[in-house]
Design an enzyme around this catalytic site. Structure first.
Site, PDB file in Angstrom:
ATOM      1  N   GLY A 243       0.833  -1.203   0.000  1.00 13.50           N
ATOM      2  CA  GLY A 243       0.000   0.000   0.000  1.00 13.50           C
ATOM      3  C   GLY A 243       0.857   1.236   0.000  1.00 13.50           C
ATOM      4  O   GLY A 243       1.997   1.217  -0.479  1.00 13.50           O
ATOM      5  N   GLY A 248       2.754   2.423   5.320  1.00 11.78           N
ATOM      6  CA  GLY A 248       3.886   1.540   5.622  1.00 11.78           C
ATOM      7  C   GLY A 248       4.595   1.961   6.894  1.00 11.78           C
ATOM      8  O   GLY A 248       4.929   1.126   7.748  1.00 11.78           O
ATOM      9  N   CYS A 299       1.668   0.389  -8.735  1.00 13.58           N
ATOM     10  CA  CYS A 299       2.802   0.935  -7.984  1.00 13.58           C
ATOM     11  C   CYS A 299       4.036   1.073  -8.851  1.00 13.58           C
ATOM     12  O   CYS A 299       4.850   1.958  -8.626  1.00 13.58           O
ATOM     13  CB  CYS A 299       3.082   0.035  -6.798  1.00 13.58           C
ATOM     14  N   GLU A 398       3.502  10.271  -6.057  1.00 15.84           N
ATOM     15  CA  GLU A 398       2.767   9.218  -6.740  1.00 15.84           C
ATOM     16  C   GLU A 398       1.330   9.678  -6.982  1.00 15.84           C
ATOM     17  O   GLU A 398       0.582   9.918  -6.046  1.00 15.84           O
ATOM     18  CB  GLU A 398       2.785   7.969  -5.870  1.00 15.84           C
TER      19      GLU A 398
HETATM   20  P1  NAP Z   1      -3.308   2.285   1.680  1.00 11.89           P
HETATM   21  O1  NAP Z   1      -4.254   3.344   2.032  1.00 11.89           O
HETATM   22  O2  NAP Z   1      -1.966   2.271   2.299  1.00 11.89           O
HETATM   23  O3  NAP Z   1      -4.113   0.943   1.986  1.00 11.89           O
HETATM   24  C1  NAP Z   1      -3.574  -0.325   1.849  1.00 11.89           C
HETATM   25  C2  NAP Z   1      -4.172  -1.221   2.910  1.00 11.89           C
HETATM   26  O4  NAP Z   1      -3.744  -0.783   4.193  1.00 11.89           O
HETATM   27  C3  NAP Z   1      -5.687  -1.191   2.942  1.00 11.89           C
HETATM   28  O5  NAP Z   1      -6.143  -2.481   3.230  1.00 11.89           O
HETATM   29  C4  NAP Z   1      -5.956  -0.219   4.065  1.00 11.89           C
HETATM   30  O6  NAP Z   1      -7.200  -0.336   4.672  1.00 11.89           O
HETATM   31  C5  NAP Z   1      -4.859  -0.567   5.030  1.00 11.89           C
HETATM   32  N1  NAP Z   1      -4.569   0.478   5.999  1.00 11.89           N
HETATM   33  C6  NAP Z   1      -4.738   1.819   5.877  1.00 11.89           C
HETATM   34  N2  NAP Z   1      -4.348   2.454   7.007  1.00 11.89           N
HETATM   35  C7  NAP Z   1      -3.936   1.496   7.878  1.00 11.89           C
HETATM   36  C8  NAP Z   1      -3.434   1.505   9.211  1.00 11.89           C
HETATM   37  N3  NAP Z   1      -3.271   2.634   9.901  1.00 11.89           N
HETATM   38  N4  NAP Z   1      -3.105   0.325   9.781  1.00 11.89           N
HETATM   39  C9  NAP Z   1      -3.245  -0.822   9.114  1.00 11.89           C
HETATM   40  N5  NAP Z   1      -3.740  -0.905   7.867  1.00 11.89           N
HETATM   41  C10 NAP Z   1      -4.063   0.234   7.236  1.00 11.89           C
HETATM   42  O7  NAP Z   1      -3.026   2.191   0.134  1.00 11.89           O
HETATM   43  P2  NAP Z   1      -4.105   2.197  -1.024  1.00 11.89           P
HETATM   44  O8  NAP Z   1      -4.571   3.597  -1.151  1.00 11.89           O
HETATM   45  O9  NAP Z   1      -5.086   1.121  -0.822  1.00 11.89           O
HETATM   46  O10 NAP Z   1      -3.219   1.753  -2.282  1.00 11.89           O
HETATM   47  C11 NAP Z   1      -2.515   2.639  -3.048  1.00 11.89           C
HETATM   48  C12 NAP Z   1      -1.036   2.682  -2.650  1.00 11.89           C
HETATM   49  O11 NAP Z   1      -0.470   1.373  -2.586  1.00 11.89           O
HETATM   50  C13 NAP Z   1      -0.177   3.408  -3.626  1.00 11.89           C
HETATM   51  O12 NAP Z   1       0.663   4.291  -2.961  1.00 11.89           O
HETATM   52  C14 NAP Z   1       0.627   2.312  -4.339  1.00 11.89           C
HETATM   53  O13 NAP Z   1       1.842   2.720  -4.823  1.00 11.89           O
HETATM   54  C15 NAP Z   1       0.770   1.289  -3.307  1.00 11.89           C
HETATM   55  N6  NAP Z   1       0.909  -0.051  -3.875  1.00 11.89           N
HETATM   56  C16 NAP Z   1       2.126  -0.665  -3.865  1.00 11.89           C
HETATM   57  C17 NAP Z   1       2.285  -1.924  -4.421  1.00 11.89           C
HETATM   58  C18 NAP Z   1       3.612  -2.637  -4.418  1.00 11.89           C
HETATM   59  O14 NAP Z   1       3.654  -3.795  -4.764  1.00 11.89           O
HETATM   60  N7  NAP Z   1       4.691  -1.996  -4.043  1.00 11.89           N
HETATM   61  C19 NAP Z   1       1.190  -2.572  -4.952  1.00 11.89           C
HETATM   62  C20 NAP Z   1      -0.040  -1.933  -4.942  1.00 11.89           C
HETATM   63  C21 NAP Z   1      -0.161  -0.674  -4.407  1.00 11.89           C
HETATM   64  P3  NAP Z   1      -8.509   0.387   4.078  1.00 11.89           P
HETATM   65  O15 NAP Z   1      -9.247  -0.702   3.487  1.00 11.89           O
HETATM   66  O16 NAP Z   1      -9.220   1.000   5.232  1.00 11.89           O
HETATM   67  O17 NAP Z   1      -8.033   1.412   3.113  1.00 11.89           O
END
Ligand code: NAP
Ligand code: MG
Length: 496
Positions: A243, A248, A299, A398
């Site tokens: 994410g 992270g 990503c 991003e």
């Molecule tokens: P995100 O907001 O970080 O959410 C990812 C996951 O984390 C979701 O299940 C989210 O829950 C959960 N989460 C959010 N806050 C949290 C907390 N405080 N404690 C524990 N879990 C928490 O990211 P996103 O908006 O879904 O995805 C987009 C981002 O992911 C982009 O920045 C992208 O670059 C990155 N990404 C990276 C890869 C890779 O392989 N490197 C792959 C895909 C995406 P919720 O369901 O409540 O949101």
């Protein structure tokens, strides 16, 4: 072809029935009884209500996962484990069209991508890791003849896995495949925007015959909810997260309580570098795949396109011609090449980045708005900015949408330096016919994956992950086995 009618939907039975958490082999409501809605981003309609799992549900799931680990799963022969993972892959293929529709409805992505990328790669990933279950080995070490010394490779234990919405089913497979192959038990939290395929795969896992408690799924939110409860849980041995970079950091801090192992796959701002000696037509297609695949919600998207000045204008004219022919629409329409963004929030965020780019002086070459022909849905036109420099925000941050920043360059050193001038390091690409140049750039770009004369190519056998703030640990291939196993050294005293 017209959009599939509701009556033809293969996933309509699943959509119609009540959604439940998967805990200890049973489908149950959240302890709180709360639910939340998941939306079809192409129509803005509610697709389904799913349980809003929280801390108590995570606690129940962790207890079940621990029991399974200490019980039937921990004792199971590895070939049985392999057979179960393989069976899951087969069931996914059996239900491929249904799963593809469900993924498209929940996420918005084109059905051709759901079917030929998400579902296909998901099945391949499980199949690949099924093979690993029987190939995990320790070693014997001749360190000292007074001792017989060997290592055992053991599962890490109960693993929490938190995944994003851009490739819901595939991210689940990247997490479950190696975790299960190594003999761990899992508690998965899918993203709130896309919880549906995870739950359907949970059903298929039960059908495959995994013992109760081996796989648990808690739909819900991140902060102050299920995600947080996983990351700070004292009886979870490892957390794997994909994410946003900011999330992270929160996960790493939350993991400190019991110092659980952490692996992170975070964001990117990949350089896609085209030299004048490249096959220009191939590079144009590569630039399109690089930024518009999955509506730019990738990503490793090639969001910074570096063009050598001598080919800049020719390249731009070919690129914008092709973009003008791209078909944007409902993901279930077979002709759609670019669907809606996953949510209104993402759509608005991307549109705000488009405004920022204009204000910072970038020139809009195409797109730049929500398309007026779609009255509903979170669409953003495929958008390209030229005249971008590496210090503008669209070149640094991003955007996670279909927005390409084109940066001209003249020399090799200049472009290498600019390509690396980013806090991220997930991926990069180079287009050239010069083999030496290709190898030199593959070595110079500080990122976990480099594509030469191609983009977004993946295989479960090839590792993927980030340098710098794109995270740590490598998923896929044998490297994921390292993430999900512990090495134990055993010393046997042979002295008389
Ligand atoms: P995100 O907001 O970080 O959410 C990812 C996951 O984390 C979701 O299940 C989210 O829950 C959960 N989460 C959010 N806050 C949290 C907390 N405080 N404690 C524990 N879990 C928490 O990211 P996103 O908006 O879904 O995805 C987009 C981002 O992911 C982009 O920045 C992208 O670059 C990155 N990404 C990276 C890869 C890779 O392989 N490197 C792959 C895909 C995406 P919720 O369901 O409540 O949101
Ligand atoms: Mg949704």
């Amino acid at each position: 072809m017209a959009v599939v009618q509701e009556k033809e939907l293969l996933c309509k039975d699943f959509l119609a029935k009540p959604k439940k958490l998967l805990i200890d082999g049973k489908f149950v409501d959240a302890v709180s009884g709360k639910t939340f809605e998941t939306i079809n981003p192409a129509t803005e309609e509610v697709l389904a209500k799913v349980p809003e799992g929280g801390k108590e549900d995570v606690d129940k799931a962790v207890k079940a996962a621990r029991r399974a680990l200490d019980g039937p799963w921990g004792k199971m022969a590895t070939n049985e484990r392999a057979r179960l993972i393989y069976k899951l892959a087969e069931l996914i293929e059996k239900h491929a069209d249904e799963l593809a529709q469900l993924e498209t409805l929940d996420n918005g992505k084109p059905i051709t991508e759901s079917r030929y990328v998400d579902v296909a790669q998901t099945a391949e990933t499980y199949r690949y890791y099924a093979g690993w279950a029987t190939k995990l080995e320790g070693e014997t070490i001749n360190a000292n003849s007074n001792f017989f010394t060997y290592t055992l490779r053991e599962p890490v234990g109960v693993v929490g896995q938190i995944i994003p919405w851009n490739f819901p089913m595939l991210m689940q497979a990247w997490k479950w495949g190696p975790a299960l192959a190594c003999g761990n038990t899992v508690v998965l939290k899918p993203a709130e925007q896309t919880p549906l395929t995870a739950l359907r795969i949970g059903e298929l896992a039960m059908e495959a015959g995994f013992p109760d408690g081996v796989v648990n799924i808690i739909t819900g939110f991140g902060p102050d909810s299920a995600g947080e409860a996983i990351s700070n849980h004292m009886d979870i041995d490892k957390v794997a997260f994909t994410g946003e970079e900011a999330t992270g950091r929160i996960i790493v801090k939350a993991s400190a309580g019991n110092l659980k192992r952490v692996s992170l796959e975070l964001g990117g701002k990949a350089p896609n570098i085209v030299f004048a000696d490249a096959d220009i037509d191939a590079a144009v297609k590569g630039a399109i795949t690089g930024i518009f695949f999955n509506q730019g919600q990738v990503c490793c998207a090639g969001s910074r396109l570096f063009l050598e000045k001598s080919i800049h204008d020719e390249f731009m004219s070919k690129l914008t011609d092709r973009i003008a022919k791209m078909r944007q629409g409902h993901g279930l329409d077979e002709g759609t090449q670019i669907g809606p963004q996953v949510s209104k929030e993402q759509q608005q965020r991307i549109l705000s980045y488009i405004d920022i780019a204009k204000k910072e002086g970038a020139s809009l070459a195409c797109g730049g708005a929500a398309p007026s022909e779609h009255k509903k849905g979170y669409f953003v036109q495929p958008t390209v900015f030229t005249g971008v420099n590496n210090d503008m925000r669209i070149a640094k941050e991003e955007v996670f949408g279909p927005v390409l920043a084109v940066i001209p360059f003249t020399g090799m050193d200049e472009v290498a330096e600019a390509a690396n001038k980013t806090t991220f390091g997930l991926s990069g690409a180079v287009w050239t016919r010069d083999v030496k140049k290709a190898h030199k750039f593959a070595a110079r770009i500080k990122a976990g994956t480099i594509w030469v004369n191609c983009y977004n190519v993946f295989d479960p056998a090839v590792p993927f992950g980030g340098y710098k703030m794109s995270g740590y640990g490598r998923e896929l291939g044998k490297h994921s086995i390292e993430l999900y196993s512990n090495i134990k050294s055993v010393w046997m005293n042979l002295m008389d």
